[in-house]
Structure formats: structure tokens, C-alpha cells
Design a protein around this motif. Structure first.
Motif, mmCIF file in Angstrom:
data_model
loop_
_atom_site.group_PDB
_atom_site.id
_atom_site.type_symbol
_atom_site.label_atom_id
_atom_site.label_comp_id
_atom_site.label_asym_id
_atom_site.label_seq_id
_atom_site.Cartn_x
_atom_site.Cartn_y
_atom_site.Cartn_z
ATOM 1 N N LYS A 185 -10.765 -19.182 -3.164
ATOM 2 C CA LYS A 185 -11.484 -18.885 -1.938
ATOM 3 C C LYS A 185 -11.134 -17.667 -1.223
ATOM 4 N N THR A 186 -11.920 -17.280 -0.368
ATOM 5 C CA THR A 186 -11.719 -16.000 0.265
ATOM 6 C C THR A 186 -10.587 -16.087 1.218
ATOM 7 N N SER A 187 -10.590 -17.218 1.798
ATOM 8 C CA SER A 187 -9.489 -17.322 2.826
ATOM 9 C C SER A 187 -8.212 -17.205 2.347
ATOM 10 N N LYS A 188 -8.064 -17.806 1.052
ATOM 11 C CA LYS A 188 -6.669 -18.197 0.447
ATOM 12 C C LYS A 188 -6.325 -16.423 -0.108
ATOM 13 N N ILE A 189 -7.259 -15.975 -0.480
ATOM 14 C CA ILE A 189 -7.019 -14.266 -1.020
ATOM 15 C C ILE A 189 -6.404 -13.634 0.433
ATOM 16 N N ALA A 190 -7.333 -13.767 1.541
ATOM 17 C CA ALA A 190 -6.842 -13.243 2.532
ATOM 18 C C ALA A 190 -5.377 -13.643 2.983
ATOM 19 N N ASP A 191 -4.952 -14.685 2.990
ATOM 20 C CA ASP A 191 -3.615 -15.218 3.133
ATOM 21 C C ASP A 191 -2.614 -14.682 2.309
ATOM 22 N N LYS A 192 -2.932 -14.497 1.276
ATOM 23 C CA LYS A 192 -1.991 -13.760 0.146
ATOM 24 C C LYS A 192 -1.877 -12.230 0.417
ATOM 25 N N ILE A 193 -3.026 -11.674 0.752
ATOM 26 C CA ILE A 193 -3.016 -10.478 1.258
ATOM 27 C C ILE A 193 -2.103 -10.130 2.319
ATOM 28 N N VAL A 194 -2.242 -10.835 3.502
ATOM 29 C CA VAL A 194 -1.390 -10.626 4.618
ATOM 30 C C VAL A 194 0.118 -10.821 4.016
ATOM 31 N N LYS A 195 0.523 -11.946 3.512
ATOM 32 C CA LYS A 195 1.876 -12.282 3.200
ATOM 33 C C LYS A 195 2.516 -11.031 2.363
ATOM 34 N N ALA A 196 1.618 -10.670 1.360
ATOM 35 C CA ALA A 196 2.272 -9.558 0.479
ATOM 36 C C ALA A 196 2.344 -8.192 1.300
ATOM 37 N N MET A 197 1.525 -7.819 2.149
ATOM 38 C CA MET A 197 1.795 -6.878 3.171
ATOM 39 C C MET A 197 2.942 -7.017 3.954
ATOM 40 N N TYR A 198 2.964 -8.157 4.493
ATOM 41 C CA TYR A 198 4.067 -8.513 5.472
ATOM 42 C C TYR A 198 5.512 -8.279 4.572
ATOM 43 N N ARG A 199 5.490 -8.928 3.559
ATOM 44 C CA ARG A 199 6.592 -8.824 2.857
ATOM 45 C C ARG A 199 7.111 -7.337 2.217
ATOM 46 N N ASP A 200 5.995 -6.571 2.024
ATOM 47 C CA ASP A 200 6.415 -5.215 1.879
ATOM 48 C C ASP A 200 6.867 -4.416 3.090
ATOM 49 N N PHE A 201 6.313 -4.874 4.260
ATOM 50 C CA PHE A 201 6.718 -4.305 5.448
ATOM 51 C C PHE A 201 8.206 -4.533 5.855
ATOM 52 N N VAL A 202 8.457 -5.804 5.471
ATOM 53 C CA VAL A 202 9.975 -6.340 5.924
ATOM 54 C C VAL A 202 11.023 -5.686 4.846
ATOM 55 N N GLU A 203 10.540 -5.432 3.561
ATOM 56 C CA GLU A 203 11.435 -4.923 2.736
ATOM 57 C C GLU A 203 11.689 -3.267 2.784
ATOM 58 N N THR A 204 10.393 -2.619 3.025
ATOM 59 C CA THR A 204 10.416 -1.464 3.055
ATOM 60 C C THR A 204 10.072 -0.539 4.155
ATOM 61 N N GLY A 205 9.351 -1.385 5.163
ATOM 62 C CA GLY A 205 8.785 -0.765 6.432
ATOM 63 C C GLY A 205 7.549 -0.119 6.279
ATOM 64 N N ASN A 206 7.031 -0.358 5.067
ATOM 65 C CA ASN A 206 5.516 0.147 4.846
ATOM 66 C C ASN A 206 4.671 -0.718 5.485
ATOM 67 N N GLU A 207 3.469 -0.099 6.372
ATOM 68 C CA GLU A 207 2.818 -0.964 7.056
ATOM 69 C C GLU A 207 1.308 -0.629 6.507
ATOM 70 N N SER A 208 1.220 0.044 5.479
ATOM 71 C CA SER A 208 -0.029 0.389 4.733
ATOM 72 C C SER A 208 -0.399 0.014 3.298
ATOM 73 N N SER A 209 -1.396 -0.172 2.895
ATOM 74 C CA SER A 209 -1.601 -0.346 1.523
ATOM 75 C C SER A 209 -3.164 0.172 1.157
ATOM 76 N N THR A 210 -3.619 0.008 -0.161
ATOM 77 C CA THR A 210 -4.758 0.264 -0.370
ATOM 78 C C THR A 210 -5.738 -1.077 -0.847
ATOM 79 N N ALA A 211 -6.784 -0.982 -0.780
ATOM 80 C CA ALA A 211 -7.649 -2.162 -1.117
ATOM 81 C C ALA A 211 -7.649 -2.246 -2.709
ATOM 82 N N ASP A 212 -7.416 -1.195 -3.586
ATOM 83 C CA ASP A 212 -7.584 -1.183 -5.013
ATOM 84 C C ASP A 212 -6.071 -1.965 -5.482
ATOM 85 N N THR A 213 -4.987 -1.731 -4.493
ATOM 86 C CA THR A 213 -3.767 -2.573 -4.728
ATOM 87 C C THR A 213 -4.135 -4.057 -4.973
#
Length: 98
Positions: free
Chosen positions: A2-30
């Protein structure tokens, strides 16, 4: 998936990256490559959903999501959810002692 499940995983992945590296951005291609078993338009729909809900700021190129930026509200909400989960786990552990 489901689209909502993908959205949840995107936010979690970006948040995890922010906590680990301080990076607040990503690309859609990722995320298109992360969900390679899903059509790109479904991943793009999830990104648009997150943008509409205020979790991401999105820049577009050729009418498709390009760069994604994690908003402060999503960082706050993820922090809050993590604290709630830890609190729940702690209460569960205390209950098991009795």
C-alpha cells in the motif's frame, strides 16, 4: 504494498538517516530503488502524500518528485513516537515483574 505503508517506510528511513548523520534530505530516486519491486508511480504517490501531510518538502523536476527534505514536524513526531514506544516497553517490563 500500500502507498501509505511505503510512505511510512520513507519517513522512517529519512528520520533514521537524520538521527545517524544529521542529513535532512534525500532523493526520490533513492526510494524508487529501495522499493524496486513497486512501480515508480506508486513510490511517487507516497512521496506526494507525505508532502501533502506536511512531513516532507519536495522539489519537482519534470513533474516528478526529485529532492526530498524532512520537515521539523516529522522529526518531532518521530521523536515523540519513539519516546512513546520506549515508555510502553518499560511499562510492559514492569508489569511482567508482578
Amino acid at each position: 504494498m500500500k502507498t501509505s505503508k511505503i510512505a511510512d517506510k520513507i519517513v522512517k528511513a529519512m528520520y533514521r538517516d537524520f538521527v545517524e548523520t544529521g542529513n535532512e534530505s534525500s532523493t526520490a530516486d533513492t526510494f524508487v530503488s529501495m522499493f524496486s519491486d513497486e512501480p515508480a508511480h506508486i513510490v511517487y504517490a507516497a512521496i506526494r502524500m507525505l508532502s501533502a501531510d506536511g512531513f516532507l518538502s519536495v522539489s519537482y523536476s519534470d513533474n516528478e518528485p526529485d529532492n526530498l527534505f524532512l520537515n521539523v514536524s516529522s522529526i518531532h513526531e518521530c521523536d515523540e513516537n519513539t519516546a512513546l514506544k520506549k515508555g510502553y516497553s518499560f511499562v510492559k517490563e514492569i508489569r511482567s515483574w508482578f
